[in-house]
Design a protein around this motif. Structure first.
Motif, PDB file in Angstrom:
ATOM      1  N   GLU B 151      -8.980  -4.619  -9.761  1.00 20.45           N
ATOM      2  CA  GLU B 151      -8.138  -5.132 -10.833  1.00 20.45           C
ATOM      3  C   GLU B 151      -8.029  -4.086 -11.941  1.00 20.45           C
ATOM      4  OE1 GLU B 151      -9.649  -8.608 -12.766  1.00 20.45           O
ATOM      5  OE2 GLU B 151      -7.939  -8.688 -14.134  1.00 20.45           O
ATOM      6  N   GLU B 152      -9.157  -3.493 -12.267  1.00 22.60           N
ATOM      7  CA  GLU B 152      -9.159  -2.475 -13.318  1.00 22.60           C
ATOM      8  C   GLU B 152      -8.360  -1.240 -12.902  1.00 22.60           C
ATOM      9  OE1 GLU B 152     -13.477  -3.550 -15.356  1.00 22.60           O
ATOM     10  OE2 GLU B 152     -13.422  -2.245 -13.612  1.00 22.60           O
ATOM     11  N   ILE B 153      -8.553  -0.846 -11.640  1.00 25.23           N
ATOM     12  CA  ILE B 153      -7.815   0.321 -11.145  1.00 25.23           C
ATOM     13  C   ILE B 153      -6.314   0.066 -11.185  1.00 25.23           C
ATOM     14  CG2 ILE B 153      -7.409   1.794  -9.122  1.00 25.23           C
ATOM     15  CD1 ILE B 153     -10.371   1.318  -8.394  1.00 25.23           C
ATOM     16  N   SER B 154      -5.931  -1.168 -10.875  1.00 28.54           N
ATOM     17  CA  SER B 154      -4.504  -1.479 -10.881  1.00 28.54           C
ATOM     18  C   SER B 154      -3.920  -1.277 -12.281  1.00 28.54           C
ATOM     19  CB  SER B 154      -4.259  -2.901 -10.378  1.00 28.54           C
ATOM     20  OG  SER B 154      -4.575  -3.837 -11.375  1.00 28.54           O
ATOM     21  N   LEU B 157      -3.955   2.788 -12.981  1.00 30.32           N
ATOM     22  CA  LEU B 157      -2.959   3.570 -12.244  1.00 30.32           C
ATOM     23  C   LEU B 157      -1.577   2.927 -12.240  1.00 30.32           C
ATOM     24  CD1 LEU B 157      -5.035   4.686  -9.129  1.00 30.32           C
ATOM     25  CD2 LEU B 157      -4.372   6.081 -11.066  1.00 30.32           C
ATOM     26  N   ARG B 158      -1.494   1.742 -12.804  1.00 35.85           N
ATOM     27  CA  ARG B 158      -0.248   0.961 -12.776  1.00 35.85           C
ATOM     28  C   ARG B 158       0.269   0.794 -11.353  1.00 35.85           C
ATOM     29  NH1 ARG B 158       2.741   3.285 -18.141  1.00 35.85           N
ATOM     30  NH2 ARG B 158       0.991   2.914 -19.497  1.00 35.85           N
ATOM     31  N   ILE B 159      -0.634   0.359 -10.497  1.00 37.48           N
ATOM     32  CA  ILE B 159      -0.248  -0.012  -9.143  1.00 37.48           C
ATOM     33  C   ILE B 159      -0.726  -1.446  -8.943  1.00 37.48           C
ATOM     34  CG2 ILE B 159      -0.331   2.322  -8.192  1.00 37.48           C
ATOM     35  CD1 ILE B 159      -3.147   1.758  -7.210  1.00 37.48           C
ATOM     36  N   THR B 163      -2.373  -2.643  -3.506  1.00 39.20           N
ATOM     37  CA  THR B 163      -2.219  -1.218  -3.187  1.00 39.20           C
ATOM     38  C   THR B 163      -3.527  -0.492  -3.399  1.00 39.20           C
ATOM     39  OG1 THR B 163       0.031  -1.387  -4.021  1.00 39.20           O
ATOM     40  CG2 THR B 163      -0.818   0.830  -3.638  1.00 39.20           C
ATOM     41  N   SER B 164      -4.184  -0.815  -4.526  1.00 43.70           N
ATOM     42  CA  SER B 164      -5.464  -0.190  -4.810  1.00 43.70           C
ATOM     43  C   SER B 164      -6.449  -0.464  -3.675  1.00 43.70           C
ATOM     44  CB  SER B 164      -6.019  -0.723  -6.138  1.00 43.70           C
ATOM     45  OG  SER B 164      -7.333  -0.284  -6.326  1.00 43.70           O
ATOM     46  N   ARG B 165      -6.452  -1.707  -3.227  1.00 44.36           N
ATOM     47  CA  ARG B 165      -7.387  -2.100  -2.177  1.00 44.36           C
ATOM     48  C   ARG B 165      -7.095  -1.367  -0.860  1.00 44.36           C
ATOM     49  NH1 ARG B 165      -7.691  -7.496  -3.675  1.00 44.36           N
ATOM     50  NH2 ARG B 165      -9.531  -7.213  -4.940  1.00 44.36           N
TER      51      ARG B 165
END
Lengths: 191, 187
Positions: B151-154, B157-159, B163-165
């Motif tokens: 969730e934080e990565i999303s 990176l604004r993805i 997608t992050s997963r």
């Protein structure tokens, strides 16, 4: 070799992964820029300062003692109330709170970049954020006495999520404005 | 990430606001190494990482008056470094089409007789991470080493979270495969 989970290997040896050293002269480079921007220039008035320091010794004493008194008072008042430390209410929520607070902090400074170029837009944008922030601060202040702390924390996090979203949109608008500006510039150059 | 968010260096930030150059230097000394390594993992380039670090510190110091300490200085700084590293990476991608191809031959052999096995293994894992294509490397690094969840990565990176997963799963699979070729097996 024994099979190990990649995740746990990395986690157990996290320190070892930080093996690069920043260049030795990097601080000098940073300091040069700080000088140019006149950041942290207390040293320049150092001589004057020293005399002031002695005079203000009593003031300094007061400055250390008074907050201590207040802290003591505060502690006395709150020691029977429930702790407002978010991680004691719910560690997961505390993690979220810090995550969003960090994002917002960074995005606010990004937004501040346009303060000079677009003062009006900046005013508008920051007043929207300010409103949200006021209600956040209110929730935060209410938290110690809240009958349902978990709900209050959730409301705080929802507020932070909205702030993040709002800032994202604002920054996107700024990006678009800059894009248009750039294109206009190119067009005039082409003519 | 640990659940303790008390800023141990709250006082230093206050001193910075009062204009103490020494406090700035103290913060730099405390955080520069960790921050440099974060930038290195994302950018894979020592010069660029140094530039990013310089900009990030100057930027943070210039804005320290605005820093409201709702979060810790370290987390704030880390986020600035990550943001700047990522935008630097995106900038680079425009003029450099494919980075993963150029990396193929430069696999360090790690044949130095001096290292203990663990240290060697860390180096091999790190080297393999550095060989990953940019997109894989960034997601894997943020997740595995910087401790962010998807969730934080999303947000960073604004993805999308999905997608992050999937990016992470693919990156991880590729990494495990690369390591297996070097004789290190992971589950």
């Amino acid at each position: 070799m024994m099979k190990e989970r990649l995740e746990s290997f990395v986690r157990n040896n996290k320190k070892e992964f930080d093996q690069f050293e920043p260049p030795a002269d990097l601080w000098n480079r940073i300091e040069k820029q700080l000088d140019e921007k006149k950041i942290g220039m207390q040293n320049e008035i150092g001589v004057k300062k020293e005399r002031v320091v002695r005079v203000s010794f009593l003031l300094k004493m007061a400055a250390t003692v008074i907050p201590l008194l207040f802290a003591g008072l505060w502690f006395y008042q709150y020691q029977f109330k429930q702790s407002t430390d978010l991680s004691s209410i719910d560690p997961g929520l505390a993690k979220q709170q810090v995550h969003y607070a960090t994002l917002i902090e960074v995005k606010r400074t990004e937004l501040k970049r346009i303060e000079k170029e677009e003062p009006q837009l900046y005013q508008e944008f920051s007043s929207e954020i300010k409103k949200m922030d006021e209600s956040y601060q209110k929730l935060k202040n209410d938290l110690p006495a809240s009958p349902n702390q978990e709900e209050t924390v959730k409301a705080m996090i929802r507020n932070l999520q909205i702030q993040t979203e709002l800032l994202n949109q604002q920054l996107q608008i700024i990006q678009q404005i800059n894009q248009v500006k750039k294109e206009q510039k190119n067009e005039t150059q082409n003519i | 990430m640990e659940a303790v968010y008390v800023d141990q260096h709250y006082g230093l930030v206050v001193e910075c606001r009062n204009g103490s150059r020494k406090a700035y230097n103290d913060l730099y000394k405390l955080y520069s190494r960790a921050m440099f390594n974060i930038a290195m993992r994302i950018l894979n380039d020592a010069d660029e990482a140094a530039d990013v670090l310089q900009e990030a510190f100057v930027d943070a110091f210039a804005r320290i008056a605005d820093f409201r300490q709702e979060t810790t200085f370290g987390m704030w700084m880390k986020q600035i470094v990550i943001n700047r590293s990522i935008s630097q990476l995106r900038k680079r991608k425009m003029d450099l089409i494919s980075i993963d191809e150029t990396d193929v031959e430069s696999i360090p052999d790690n044949e130095g007789p001096d290292t203990e096995e663990l240290e060697l293994q860390v180096r091999q894992v790190r080297a393999a991470i550095q060989e990953l294509p940019d997109g894989y490397r960034v997601v894997l690094t943020l997740y595995l080493l910087e401790g962010y969840d998807h969730e934080e990565i999303s947000h960073i990176l604004r993805i999308s979270e999905n997608t992050s997963r999937t990016q992470f799963m693919r990156a991880r699979r590729k990494l495990v495969e690369m390591l297996r070729n070097k004789g290190i097996s992971y589950n």
